[in-house]
Write an enzyme that holds these catalytic residues in place. Structure first.
Site, PDB file in Angstrom:
ATOM      1  N   ASP A 140      10.454   4.159 -34.267  1.00 28.00           N
ATOM      2  CA  ASP A 140      11.559   3.393 -35.956  1.00 28.00           C
ATOM      3  C   ASP A 140       9.903   4.024 -36.799  1.00 28.00           C
ATOM      4  OD1 ASP A 140      13.722   2.707 -35.838  1.00 28.00           O
ATOM      5  OD2 ASP A 140      13.104   0.765 -35.291  1.00 28.00           O
TER       6      ASP A 140
ATOM      7  N   TYR B  64       7.071   1.932 -38.822  1.00 28.41           N
ATOM      8  CA  TYR B  64       6.368   0.738 -38.271  1.00 28.41           C
ATOM      9  C   TYR B  64       7.224  -0.568 -39.527  1.00 28.41           C
ATOM     10  CZ  TYR B  64       2.688   2.542 -36.702  1.00 28.41           C
ATOM     11  OH  TYR B  64       1.622   3.545 -35.557  1.00 28.41           O
TER      12      TYR B  64
ATOM     13  N   HIS C 234       3.626   6.210 -22.904  1.00 23.30           N
ATOM     14  CA  HIS C 234       3.372   5.604 -24.780  1.00 23.30           C
ATOM     15  C   HIS C 234       1.634   5.155 -24.625  1.00 23.30           C
ATOM     16  CE1 HIS C 234       4.243   3.661 -28.378  1.00 23.30           C
ATOM     17  NE2 HIS C 234       5.323   4.579 -28.413  1.00 23.30           N
TER      18      HIS C 234
END
Length: 220
Positions: free
Chosen positions: A65, A67, A187
């Site tokens: 996505d 920010y 991640h």
């Protein structure tokens, strides 16, 4: 439908523009931007593509996505606009780059310098409502960006895909691993970076692959 995007991508993704899902997505996004603050700015929605034409892509990094804070998103995944403090995941990315390649530890958070060298910084969802993470998911962006990945996999050779975290790793099924290098790790967020993102050596490994295929390495 006339989409403002680099001409190489407009041609490569020609089948997408007139599909019903893309028309519905376009109407949704236009409505969201009319109704309140959304990011990135409209002119930057396709910035990742404009900065890195189809035939110049060497490396693909997949985010989720944009920010959702004011001034942060610039259309490139993980990247922030000039003058914006890098968020924690980006801090960790730059830290691993420095450790892995010797690049300056205080490098800017605007990653457009990577994009200009052939790094496609692709978010799965290209827009978001202010302060509402995930607010534009499930509206068609994922269909579009999955087809971007498929198009790259089929139409290009010897690319490097960097997939960080379970969401990005799920995109591996879209990639022909017989002709492309796919590197995966946890991640870079503070919650998982110490479980294998740090020390993954993805940046030097990517460059070694590029050099081995006669391509110029990325100056990370």
């Amino acid at each position: 439908m006339d989409v403002r995007i680099d001409s190489s991508w407009k041609a490569a993704l020609a089948p997408e523009w007139d599909k019903p899902y893309f028309a519905a997505l376009t109407e949704f996004v236009r409505g969201e931007y009319r109704n309140g603050p959304c990011f990135p700015p409209p002119s930057r929605i396709f910035a990742a593509f404009d900065a890195c034409p189809f035939d110049r892509v060497k490396v693909v990094i997949i985010g989720q996505d944009p920010y959702h804070g004011p001034g942060q998103a610039n259309g490139l995944c993980f990247s922030v606009s000039d003058g914006i403090q890098p968020p924690p995941s980006l801090v960790n990315i730059l830290k691993e780059v420095s450790t892995d390649t010797g690049a300056p530890a205080n490098a800017p958070g605007n990653l457009e310098r990577w994009a200009r060298q052939g790094v496609l910084l692709l978010n799965a969802t290209l827009t978001v409502r202010e302060h509402c993470a995930g607010s534009h998911q499930g509206r068609g962006w994922e269909t579009f960006t999955d087809n971007v990945i498929r198009t790259l996999s089929a139409g290009r050779d010897s690319l490097v895909f960097l997939l960080w975290g379970s969401f990005a790793i799920s995109k591996r099924a879209l990639i022909d691993t017989n002709k492309h290098l796919v590197l995966t790790s946890p991640h870079p967020s503070p919650l998982s970076a110490y479980r294998g993102f740090f020390g993954n050596h993805h940046f030097s490994t990517a460059n070694n692959w590029l050099v081995g295929h006669g391509l110029t390495p990325i100056q990370w």
